[in-house]
Design an enzyme around this catalytic site. Structure first.
Site, PDB file in Angstrom:
ATOM      1  N   LYS A  40       0.837  -1.199   0.000  1.00 56.11           N
ATOM      2  CA  LYS A  40       0.000   0.000   0.000  1.00 56.11           C
ATOM      3  C   LYS A  40       0.874   1.253   0.000  1.00 56.11           C
ATOM      4  O   LYS A  40       2.077   1.187   0.251  1.00 56.11           O
ATOM      5  CB  LYS A  40      -0.918   0.000   1.222  1.00 56.11           C
ATOM      6  N   ARG A 140     -10.781   0.779  14.725  1.00 51.84           N
ATOM      7  CA  ARG A 140     -10.768   1.380  13.392  1.00 51.84           C
ATOM      8  C   ARG A 140     -11.945   0.860  12.567  1.00 51.84           C
ATOM      9  O   ARG A 140     -12.927   1.561  12.369  1.00 51.84           O
ATOM     10  CB  ARG A 140      -9.413   1.100  12.719  1.00 51.84           C
ATOM     11  N   TYR A 268      14.381  31.497   4.129  1.00 51.20           N
ATOM     12  CA  TYR A 268      13.166  32.217   4.493  1.00 51.20           C
ATOM     13  C   TYR A 268      13.152  32.553   5.983  1.00 51.20           C
ATOM     14  O   TYR A 268      13.520  31.740   6.828  1.00 51.20           O
ATOM     15  CB  TYR A 268      11.932  31.374   4.167  1.00 51.20           C
ATOM     16  N   MET A 315      10.653  24.887  -0.472  1.00 50.54           N
ATOM     17  CA  MET A 315       9.803  23.964  -1.211  1.00 50.54           C
ATOM     18  C   MET A 315      10.619  23.063  -2.130  1.00 50.54           C
ATOM     19  O   MET A 315      10.323  21.869  -2.264  1.00 50.54           O
ATOM     20  CB  MET A 315       8.767  24.736  -2.033  1.00 50.54           C
TER      21      MET A 315
END
EC number: 5.1.1.1
Length: 373
Positions: A40, A140, A268, A315
Site C-alpha cells: 500500500k 478502526r 526564508y 519547497m
C-alpha cells in the site's frame, strides 16, 4: 505530478535488500503459513509494482493494499496473485472486484447486503471474495461482537455472490515491549473466532510486528509490511530477530556553493545567520519532494562528513553548511551511507518526532525511484 528526471535528486531502492528481508521472514514461517506483502501507499514509498515483483521472487504468495485503485494497479501490471484490499471499499465496486479477483475487507453486514444487490445485477463470473475484519481493540474498522460476526457469516453462507475467504484482525501494540494490551486483543480474537463453525481459507492477524515478535499468533497467513522494507516496526524499542536491511536511500548533488560572511543570513525568515565566514551549499530538494520542513538543523552527508541543514527547508531547495568549498555536482547523501557514516530513516524520524513510516510514505512522485541490484 512531473517526475524530476532532469534533476540530480533521486530515491535509490535496493532490490536485493528487499528480497533478503522478505525471504528471511518467509523462511521463518511455519509450514503452511503464507506471506502476503503489503504494498500500500506505493509500497511505502518504494514503488508498489517493483516491490511486488521482488516480493513474488522472494516467496510472497499474495499482496495487501489499502484502496481498490492500488489493487487495480497490480492487476494492470500483470500480477495474478491474490490481492486483499485492507480498507473498506464502496459496495458498488463489488462487481469490479469480483471480476478482477480482488478480495474485499468487510466490516459490517449492511455492506454485504448492498454489495450483494450490485453483484446480483452485474452477474460476474465469480463470486466476490470476502475477508471479515474484526475489531479486537484497534478501534478502526471491523465487527466487535459475536452476534455481529455470526450474522455476517450466516449472510455469506446463504448468498452465492459472496464467498467467505478470510477473517482477520489488526493488533495496535504488537510493536511495544508492554504486551498487556496485545494479550487483551488476542483474547478478544479468540473469543470471536470461537463462534465460527468453519474456518475460511485465510486466517490472519499478523502484521510485521506480530510476525517478528509473536510468531505463535501467525495462523496461516501474515501481512508483511514495513519490515520487508528493512525498517523495524518498533523503531528502536525491540531488536529484530534478524538483521533488517533498509532498502531506501536518498541522494542528490550540490548545485551551488558560495561563501558568506558573519552577519549574513540564509533562507526564508532569515532564521540562520552566519557567525563567521563559512561555505554554504545548495541542494535541489525540498518539502515538495517530501523532505520535511522540520528537518532544519538536521544534517546530510557530503564526502562522508555530516553537514548541517541551515535555514528553513524550502519547497524545492535546501542549504547546508560546508566545511570548505566543493565543486558543483558533488554527491550529497540525505538517507543512506557515505563512507563511515550513515543517515537512517529512523534517525530522521526521531529528529522530526514522528515514525519512519510517515517519512517513507511522504516522498512524492516528483522524486524518481531508481532500482539497483
Amino acid at each position: 505530478m512531473v517526475v524530476g528526471v532532469h534533476r540530480p535528486t533521486q530515491l535509490v531502492i535496493d532490490r536485493q535488500a528487499l528480497h533478503d528481508n522478505i525471504q528471511a521472514e518467509v523462511t521463518r514461517l511455519a509450514s503452511g503459513c503464507e506471506l502476503f506483502m503489503v504494498v500500500k501507499a506505493n509500497g511505502y514509498g518504494h514503488g508498489a509494482v517493483q516491490v511486488a515483483q521482488v516480493a513474488k521472487e522472494a516467496g510472497a504468495t499474495g499482496f495487501c493494499v489499502a484502496i481498490l485503485d492500488e489493487a487495480l494497479e497490480l492487476r494492470a501490471a500483470g500480477f495474478n496473485e491474490p490481492i486483499l484490499v485492507l480498507g473498506v471499499t464502496e459496495p458498488e465496486d463489488a462487481p469490479l472486484m469480483a471480476q478482477q479477483h480482488i478480495s474485499a475487507t468487510v466490516a459490517a453486514t449492511d455492506w454485504l447486503v448492498a454489495a450483494d444487490a450490485y453483484l446480483a445485477l452485474a452477474q460476474p463470473t465469480a463470486p466476490l471474495q470476502v475477508h471479515l475484519g474484526l475489531d479486537t481493540g484497534m478501534g478502526r474498522i471491523g465487527f466487535k461482537t459475536t452476534t455481529e460476526l455470526t450474522t455476517a457469516v450466516s449472510y455469506l453462507a446463504t448468498h452465492a455472490t459472496l464467498n467467505f475467504e478470510g477473517i482477520f484482525t489488526h493488533f495496535a501494540t504488537a510493536d511495544s515491549p508492554d504486551e498487556t494490551y496485545f494479550k487483551q486483543q488476542v483474547a478478544k480474537w479468540q473469543t470471536l473466532t470461537a463462534a465460527l463453525k468453519e474456518r475460511p481459507r485465510y486466517v490472519h492477524v499478523s502484521n510485521s510486528a506480530t510476525s517478528l515478535w509473536h510468531a505463535a499468533c501467525n495462523d496461516n497467513m501474515v501481512r508483511f509490511g514495513v519490515a520487508g522494507y528493512g525498517l523495524n516496526p518498533s523503531g528502536t524499542a525491540i531488536p529484530a530477530p534478524y538483521a533488517l536491511k533498509p532498502a531506501l536511500s536518498l541522494t542528490s548533488q550540490l548545485v551551488h556553493s558560495k561563501q558568506v560572511v558573519a552577519g549574513e543570513s540564509v533562507g526564508y525568515g532569515a532564521t540562520y545567520t552566519a557567525q563567521q565566514t563559512e561555505w554554504v551549499g545548495t541542494v535541489p530538494i525540498g518539502y515538495a519532494d517530501g523532505y520535511e520542513r522540520r528537518l532544519q538543523g538536521f544534517h546530510v552527508l557530503v564526502d562522508g562528513q555530516a553537514c548541517e541543514i541551515i535555514g528553513r527547508v524550502c519547497m524545492d531547495q535546501l542549504m547546508i553548511r560546508l566545511p570548505h568549498d566543493y565543486a558543483r555536482g558533488t554527491r550529497v547523501t540525505l538517507i543512506g551511507r557515505d563512507g563511515d557514516h550513515v543517515i537512517t530513516l529512523q534517525e530522521m524520524a526521531d529528529y522530526c518526532q514522528t515514525i519512519h513510516y510517515e517519512l517513507a510514505c511522504g516522498f512524492t512522485s516528483r522524486l524518481p525511484r531508481v532500482y539497483r541490484h
